[in-house]
Scaffold this motif. Structure first.
Motif: not given
Length: 117
Positions: A22-29, A39-48
């Motif tokens: 909802r905050k705009g992060l993409q869940i990667v794994e 690691i519980d969640i790995i997400a992407r926000q732009g190049n981060c």
């Protein structure tokens, strides 16, 4: 770990993943595992790339969820992130470590701590 605690943790991780989306992060794994841990969640926000530790509590009896993260856990998460980047051949990316504290006593609240460590 009891089945009840495991289910509470899974519920918290699901809520955290939905919150991040909802905050705009993409869940990667989710739940990346290796011999060092998870690691519980790995997400992407732009190049981060954002490595997320989720802590869920059903009461305040043991303190706030985020207070349970020790220096040893922080060091472990840093090592785990390095393993993840190497295994996935990911280079030249910014990384960040966030904590999502899910408190399920009464009304559920989520406290997102960006750049927690």
């Amino acid at each position: 770990m009891t089945l009840w605690r495991r289910n509470l943790g899974i519920t918290g991780e699901n809520m955290a993943a939905e919150y991040l989306q909802r905050k705009g992060l993409q869940i990667v794994e989710r739940n990346f595992r290796c011999r060092l841990g998870e690691i519980d969640i790995i997400a992407r926000q732009g190049n981060c790339l954002v490595f997320v530790e989720v802590r869920t509590r059903s009461s305040g009896a043991c303190g706030l969820p985020q207070e349970s993260i020790t220096a040893a856990k922080i060091n472990k998460l840093r090592r785990l992130s390095q393993v993840y980047l190497l295994k996935r051949s990911i280079y030249n990316v910014d990384v960040r470590f966030d904590v999502l504290a899910v408190h399920c006593a009464g009304e559920t609240t989520i406290n997102h701590i960006e750049n927690a460590f």
